[in-house]
Write a protein that holds these residues in place. Sequence first.
Motif, PDB file in Angstrom:
ATOM      1  N   LEU A  48       0.883  -1.137   0.002  1.00 42.16           N
ATOM      2  CA  LEU A  48       0.153   0.023  -0.100  1.00 42.16           C
ATOM      3  C   LEU A  48       0.796   1.294   0.235  1.00 42.16           C
ATOM      4  O   LEU A  48       1.795   1.430   0.716  1.00 42.16           O
TER       5      LEU A  48
ATOM      6  N   ARG B 180       2.030   4.928   0.562  1.00 44.55           N
ATOM      7  CA  ARG B 180       1.607   5.954   1.454  1.00 44.55           C
ATOM      8  C   ARG B 180       1.571   7.486   0.839  1.00 44.55           C
ATOM      9  O   ARG B 180       2.411   7.540  -0.033  1.00 44.55           O
TER      10      ARG B 180
ATOM     11  N   THR C 140      -7.581  12.077  -1.205  1.00 42.02           N
ATOM     12  CA  THR C 140      -6.754  11.298  -0.963  1.00 42.02           C
ATOM     13  C   THR C 140      -7.053  10.374  -2.285  1.00 42.02           C
ATOM     14  O   THR C 140      -8.354  10.014  -2.258  1.00 42.02           O
TER      15      THR C 140
ATOM     16  N   GLU D 122      -4.868   4.935  -1.724  1.00 40.28           N
ATOM     17  CA  GLU D 122      -3.575   5.444  -1.073  1.00 40.28           C
ATOM     18  C   GLU D 122      -4.003   5.867   0.367  1.00 40.28           C
ATOM     19  O   GLU D 122      -5.170   5.631   0.809  1.00 40.28           O
ATOM     20  N   ILE D 123      -2.831   6.069   1.142  1.00 43.20           N
ATOM     21  CA  ILE D 123      -3.169   6.318   2.581  1.00 43.20           C
ATOM     22  C   ILE D 123      -2.823   7.589   3.040  1.00 43.20           C
ATOM     23  O   ILE D 123      -1.629   8.346   2.699  1.00 43.20           O
TER      24      ILE D 123
ATOM     25  N   LYS E 255      -2.277   9.549   6.704  1.00 38.12           N
ATOM     26  CA  LYS E 255      -1.980   9.218   8.163  1.00 38.12           C
ATOM     27  C   LYS E 255      -1.189  10.162   8.826  1.00 38.12           C
ATOM     28  O   LYS E 255      -0.478  10.659   8.297  1.00 38.12           O
TER      29      LYS E 255
ATOM     30  N   LEU F 213       0.862   1.087   9.306  1.00 43.08           N
ATOM     31  CA  LEU F 213       0.371   0.156   8.912  1.00 43.08           C
ATOM     32  C   LEU F 213       1.047  -1.264   8.939  1.00 43.08           C
ATOM     33  O   LEU F 213       2.161  -1.232   8.104  1.00 43.08           O
TER      34      LEU F 213
ATOM     35  N   GLY G 274     -11.781   6.074   8.098  1.00 44.66           N
ATOM     36  CA  GLY G 274     -10.777   5.311   8.739  1.00 44.66           C
ATOM     37  C   GLY G 274     -10.655   5.109  10.156  1.00 44.66           C
ATOM     38  O   GLY G 274     -11.751   4.929  10.698  1.00 44.66           O
TER      39      GLY G 274
ATOM     40  N   PHE H   2      -5.477   6.795  10.798  1.00 45.81           N
ATOM     41  CA  PHE H   2      -5.227   6.115   9.643  1.00 45.81           C
ATOM     42  C   PHE H   2      -6.559   6.138   8.724  1.00 45.81           C
ATOM     43  O   PHE H   2      -7.600   5.957   9.071  1.00 45.81           O
ATOM     44  N   ASP H   3      -5.989   6.752   7.341  1.00 44.99           N
ATOM     45  CA  ASP H   3      -7.273   6.788   6.573  1.00 44.99           C
ATOM     46  C   ASP H   3      -6.925   6.603   5.096  1.00 44.99           C
ATOM     47  O   ASP H   3      -5.972   6.823   4.558  1.00 44.99           O
ATOM     48  N   ARG H   4      -7.648   5.674   4.489  1.00 48.86           N
ATOM     49  CA  ARG H   4      -7.347   5.297   3.055  1.00 48.86           C
ATOM     50  C   ARG H   4      -8.339   6.317   2.314  1.00 48.86           C
ATOM     51  O   ARG H   4      -9.038   6.842   2.681  1.00 48.86           O
TER      52      ARG H   4
ATOM     53  N   ASP I 192      -6.824  -5.426   8.931  1.00 44.92           N
ATOM     54  CA  ASP I 192      -5.864  -4.290   9.151  1.00 44.92           C
ATOM     55  C   ASP I 192      -5.191  -4.646  10.557  1.00 44.92           C
ATOM     56  O   ASP I 192      -5.739  -4.762  11.493  1.00 44.92           O
TER      57      ASP I 192
END
Length: 476
Positions: free
Chosen positions: A18, A20, A46, A50-51, A53, A59, A395, A413-415, A448
Motif C-alpha cells: 500500500l 503512503r 486522497t 492510497e493512505i 495518516k 500499517l 478510517g 489512519f485513513d485510506r 488491518d
Amino acid sequence: MPRSPRVSTRRPLRRRPLRRRVLSTAVTLLAAAGLTASALPAQAGTPVDEIDKSDNVELTANLPKPEGFEPTNSDLAFTGDHVIVGNYNGFVIHDVSEPSEPEITAAVLCPGGQADVSVSGDLLYFSVEYPRANDECGAPESTPEDPEAFEGIRVFDISDKANPEYIASVRTDCGSHTNSLIQGEESDYIYVSSYAPSEKYPNCQPPHDKISVVEVPKDDPQDAAVVAQPVLFPDGGNEDQDGLLRPTQGCHDITVYAEKGLAAGACMGDGIIMDISDPLQPEVIETVRDENFAFWHSATFTNKADGVIFTDELGGGGAATCNAEVGPERGADAIYGLKAKPAKGERPAKAELTFKSYYKIPRHQGDTENCVAHNGSLIPVKGENYFVQAWYQGGVSVIDFNDLENPKEIAYFDRGPVSDTELVRGGSWSAYYYNGYVYSAERTRGFDVLRLDDERLDRAEKVRFDELNPQNQVRY
C-alpha cells in the motif's frame, strides 16, 4: 444437532503493498512548526486506495478477505493470539502471534448476516440477523414472514482453532443484530439486541421494546436457551423526534461493565444506563435524547465509569456524512459525564448523564465515502481515557478525551475511497486495541493491523489480555 460449517484453511493472497500518501508542503511546514498531523486542517482528495495518516501510526499488515467472504466484514473478538473477524458469510480466525505476519487459521462459512461475535473461553457466540430456512450452516435464505425461519445466536466450540465446531443455536425474537456478553462462574449471559419488528413477522412482533437474555451453561453449552426477555421501554421509547433513522425498538447495541454493575445501551432513539446487578433483570436508570442524533448506535464507558461515549450512526453507515455540509455535531460521538450508583441492599440504583461535548473526525471525506461514527474501544492506559474508533471510510481515529469537554484527535489512519466515481460502502467497521496493536475489520479490504507510536499510549503496551470482548468492558 446443527450441521457443521464448512471450514476453509486456504491461505489468501498475500497482502498487497500500500502506497503512503506524500504529505503536502503545507503539512511539512506545519510539522516543522511543532504541530501534529492531527492538528492540521481537513485534507481532501486522497486517491483511491492510497493512505493518509498521522506520523504516529503505521500499517503493520493487511490480509485480504479469503475466498467466499465477499460480503462485508463486521465485528471483532479476541482470544489469546487469535483475532476473530465476523463476516456476513461467517467468521475468520486470524493467528496474530506475529502481528506483522498474521495468518488465517480457519475461515468458517456459515451465512447469517451482521455476524457480531463474542468469545468466552472455548466458546464463540455469533449473531444471525438474516433469516435462514433452518439453523444449519448451509441453510438457504428465508424471509421474516416464515414462522420456521431461524435467526438468533449460533454457538461454536473453538477449542481447536483450526476446526471450529457448531454445537448449538438459540432462536431469538427479531434475530440478533448484536450480542453483548456477561460472564458468570457457571453460565454466560448474552444480551441479544435486535429491532425492526412488523405485524407481518411472526417471530418479530411490535412493539419489541425488549432484549433477549440467552443463558449458556459453560459445562453444557448445547443447553443454551432464552431465559429472560426484559422490557426496557414499558412506556415506549423515542418515536416522535424529527430526523430519527428508526424509532426506539429495543436496542442496537449494549456495552456491559460488569465490575461496576452497569450497562450502557444505544437504543436507536435513546441512550440509556442500566443497573445489571441482576443480569436477568436489567433496569433502566437513566435515559437521554439528543436532537442531533439520528441513530444511537454504540456506547463505551470511560475507564472509571464516570463518563460514556455514545455514537450516532447517521445514515445507517451508508452515507457520506463526514463533510462540511453535515457539520461536526451530527454523525458524531456525544460524550457525557456519568454519576451512577448501582443498587445495593435496600438502596435503589441511580444514574445521571450530563452532556459534555461532541467529537467528530476533523478530516472531511469525499462524496463517494460512507463515513460516520462507529465501533471503538478504550486503549488500556491506566486511569486515562484514550479511545480508538472506526469511521468506515473516514478510517481509524485515536481520541484523547481525558477532558470530557475538549476531546481531540491524536492519531489517525485513513485510506482513500473505494471508488472515486460512485459511493461504494467500505472502510473500517470496528477498530479495537488489543495487546499492543490496533486491529481493524475493513469492510472491503480485509483485516488491518496498526501500530501506534505515541508516548501518551506507551503504558498500554504493558497491559496483556488472554481474552477481550470490547462490549464487555473491564477496568484498567
